[in-house]
Structures are given as structure tokens and as C-alpha cells.
Design a protein around this motif. Sequence first.
Motif, PDB file in Angstrom:
ATOM      1  N   PRO A  99      -9.415   8.688 -17.141  1.00 30.48           N
ATOM      2  CA  PRO A  99      -7.813   7.844 -16.751  1.00 30.48           C
ATOM      3  C   PRO A  99      -7.648   8.795 -15.721  1.00 30.48           C
ATOM      4  O   PRO A  99      -6.866   8.220 -14.918  1.00 30.48           O
ATOM      5  CB  PRO A  99      -7.633   8.148 -18.019  1.00 30.48           C
ATOM      6  N   ALA A 100      -8.166   9.791 -15.531  1.00 35.27           N
ATOM      7  CA  ALA A 100      -7.759  10.303 -13.891  1.00 35.27           C
ATOM      8  C   ALA A 100      -8.964  10.297 -12.433  1.00 35.27           C
ATOM      9  O   ALA A 100      -8.781  10.712 -11.321  1.00 35.27           O
ATOM     10  CB  ALA A 100      -7.513  11.733 -14.591  1.00 35.27           C
ATOM     11  N   THR A 101      -9.999   9.457 -12.752  1.00 33.66           N
ATOM     12  CA  THR A 101     -10.890   8.905 -11.589  1.00 33.66           C
ATOM     13  C   THR A 101     -11.049   8.121 -11.251  1.00 33.66           C
ATOM     14  O   THR A 101     -11.597   7.130 -12.757  1.00 33.66           O
ATOM     15  CB  THR A 101     -12.014  10.030 -12.341  1.00 33.66           C
ATOM     16  N   ASN A 130     -18.937   1.813   1.439  1.00 34.00           N
ATOM     17  CA  ASN A 130     -18.668   2.948   1.338  1.00 34.00           C
ATOM     18  C   ASN A 130     -18.567   3.550  -0.091  1.00 34.00           C
ATOM     19  O   ASN A 130     -17.710   2.319  -0.981  1.00 34.00           O
ATOM     20  CB  ASN A 130     -17.288   3.501   2.278  1.00 34.00           C
ATOM     21  N   THR A 131     -18.238   4.087  -0.162  1.00 39.64           N
ATOM     22  CA  THR A 131     -17.364   4.845  -2.401  1.00 39.64           C
ATOM     23  C   THR A 131     -16.251   6.039  -2.268  1.00 39.64           C
ATOM     24  O   THR A 131     -16.907   6.542  -1.238  1.00 39.64           O
ATOM     25  CB  THR A 131     -18.625   5.700  -2.537  1.00 39.64           C
ATOM     26  N   THR A 132     -15.343   5.621  -2.313  1.00 42.06           N
ATOM     27  CA  THR A 132     -14.519   6.584  -2.251  1.00 42.06           C
ATOM     28  C   THR A 132     -14.170   7.079  -4.053  1.00 42.06           C
ATOM     29  O   THR A 132     -14.532   6.166  -4.931  1.00 42.06           O
ATOM     30  CB  THR A 132     -13.340   5.489  -1.581  1.00 42.06           C
ATOM     31  N   VAL A 133     -13.969   8.370  -3.697  1.00 40.06           N
ATOM     32  CA  VAL A 133     -13.455   8.835  -5.096  1.00 40.06           C
ATOM     33  C   VAL A 133     -12.266  10.110  -5.296  1.00 40.06           C
ATOM     34  O   VAL A 133     -11.862  10.279  -4.761  1.00 40.06           O
ATOM     35  CB  VAL A 133     -14.218   9.829  -5.590  1.00 40.06           C
ATOM     36  N   LEU A 134     -11.240   9.543  -6.524  1.00 36.18           N
ATOM     37  CA  LEU A 134      -9.743   9.202  -6.036  1.00 36.18           C
ATOM     38  C   LEU A 134      -9.808   9.935  -7.419  1.00 36.18           C
ATOM     39  O   LEU A 134     -10.567   9.563  -8.543  1.00 36.18           O
ATOM     40  CB  LEU A 134      -8.903   8.461  -6.372  1.00 36.18           C
ATOM     41  N   ARG A 135      -8.878  10.915  -7.147  1.00 36.73           N
ATOM     42  CA  ARG A 135      -8.165  11.670  -8.603  1.00 36.73           C
ATOM     43  C   ARG A 135      -7.122  11.014  -8.442  1.00 36.73           C
ATOM     44  O   ARG A 135      -5.871  11.097  -7.687  1.00 36.73           O
ATOM     45  CB  ARG A 135      -8.527  12.871  -8.370  1.00 36.73           C
ATOM     46  N   GLN A 136      -6.367  11.370  -9.683  1.00 33.61           N
ATOM     47  CA  GLN A 136      -4.704  11.052  -9.893  1.00 33.61           C
ATOM     48  C   GLN A 136      -4.107  11.870 -10.096  1.00 33.61           C
ATOM     49  O   GLN A 136      -4.622  13.587 -10.246  1.00 33.61           O
ATOM     50  CB  GLN A 136      -4.603  10.246 -11.885  1.00 33.61           C
ATOM     51  N   ALA A 137      -2.900  12.111  -9.133  1.00 33.68           N
ATOM     52  CA  ALA A 137      -2.336  13.211  -8.713  1.00 33.68           C
ATOM     53  C   ALA A 137      -0.299  12.971  -9.388  1.00 33.68           C
ATOM     54  O   ALA A 137       0.003  12.458  -8.254  1.00 33.68           O
ATOM     55  CB  ALA A 137      -1.831  14.276  -7.455  1.00 33.68           C
ATOM     56  N   GLY A 138      -0.413  13.349 -10.395  1.00 28.87           N
ATOM     57  CA  GLY A 138       1.005  12.375 -10.879  1.00 28.87           C
ATOM     58  C   GLY A 138       1.079  11.133 -11.105  1.00 28.87           C
ATOM     59  O   GLY A 138       0.257  10.849 -11.180  1.00 28.87           O
ATOM     60  N   GLU A 139       2.567  10.678 -10.161  1.00 30.99           N
ATOM     61  CA  GLU A 139       2.337   9.325 -10.056  1.00 30.99           C
ATOM     62  C   GLU A 139       1.287   8.753  -8.988  1.00 30.99           C
ATOM     63  O   GLU A 139       1.414   7.236  -8.856  1.00 30.99           O
ATOM     64  CB  GLU A 139       3.549   8.241 -10.213  1.00 30.99           C
ATOM     65  N   ALA A 146      -3.302  -0.816 -10.327  1.00 33.29           N
ATOM     66  CA  ALA A 146      -3.499  -1.213  -8.893  1.00 33.29           C
ATOM     67  C   ALA A 146      -2.090  -0.172  -7.557  1.00 33.29           C
ATOM     68  O   ALA A 146      -2.084  -0.175  -7.260  1.00 33.29           O
ATOM     69  CB  ALA A 146      -1.794  -1.804  -9.745  1.00 33.29           C
ATOM     70  N   ALA A 147      -2.668   0.969  -9.054  1.00 32.84           N
ATOM     71  CA  ALA A 147      -1.975   2.203  -8.190  1.00 32.84           C
ATOM     72  C   ALA A 147      -3.123   2.607  -7.040  1.00 32.84           C
ATOM     73  O   ALA A 147      -2.864   3.473  -5.822  1.00 32.84           O
ATOM     74  CB  ALA A 147      -1.590   3.186  -8.526  1.00 32.84           C
TER      75      ALA A 147
END
Length: 144
Positions: free
Chosen positions: A79-81, A109-118, A5-6
Motif C-alpha cells: 500500500p505504501a509503494t 522509464n520506471t519510477t518507484v514512489l513511496r508514500q510519505a504521509g498524504e 490518484a495521489a
Amino acid sequence: MTAIAAVLDTLTELEARWGAGDADAYAALHADDATYVAFDGTVMTGRTEIAAGHRPLFDGIMRGSRLAVVDRTVHFPDPATAIVVQRAGIIMRWQKSRTVPSGKRLSTNTTVLRQAGESWTVVAFQNTRYHPWSKTLMGRLMTR
């Protein structure tokens, strides 16, 4: 809030900032050292280059455009990627009645996201125009 969801909230916010035509706000959702590869192969590194690369687009041809997602998958290698692969495209301002992008604006397209806190931050983005070989003239001729 769940991780998926985030991540989806971050992607929805990216779409909203694109629609608002705010290059700085759009770039702010990317990491300081993010890598952004546009559909034409242009590489932008970091928020400053991403904002600078989008500013003339938002002030010009892409003014009033919006992003539209056709389909999307989200994968978490840890869990953070998050790795998001989606088929999406731009709907131009004069295409107000469209709900999906035209074929010539459709990309994968491909998007890579990393968790940064919340929150989640885009660390890499790769955009490729969607032109399946089987749908090209040469592809149709060679697969008869």
C-alpha cells in the motif's frame, strides 16, 4: 483521494516542474536519498545531485522542453509503494506543435514512489531509451 490518484498527481507535478525548468523544485519531489538513473546511464543520488544534474539541462538544451507520456501502468506491491512503468519522452521547445515525443526522444522509464504521509515521493527512477531490437537494421535483417 485514492492512492493511484495521489501517485498520478505526483507524476503530473513532476512534469509541470520539468516544464517550468526549475531543477530544485523538480528534485524536491524526490527523496533525500533517491537514486536517479538518466538515459545515458548517469547515476545521481539524492536531491542535491538530482538538482545539480538537471540545472544545466534546464538552463541549456532542455530549456522550454516538456515531458509527454505515451502510456503508463501503475502497480502497488504494497500500500505504501508504487511502481510506475511508462513510455514517455521530451518534446523540445522548438517542437511546439508536437503532442508526442519523436522516436529519438522516446524512453521507457520506471519510477518507484513511496508514500510519505498524504503525499508520494520518488525514491528511484530509471530511464532507458526505447530502441526495440526488432526495429533496428540488424534486428530486421536477422528476423527475415
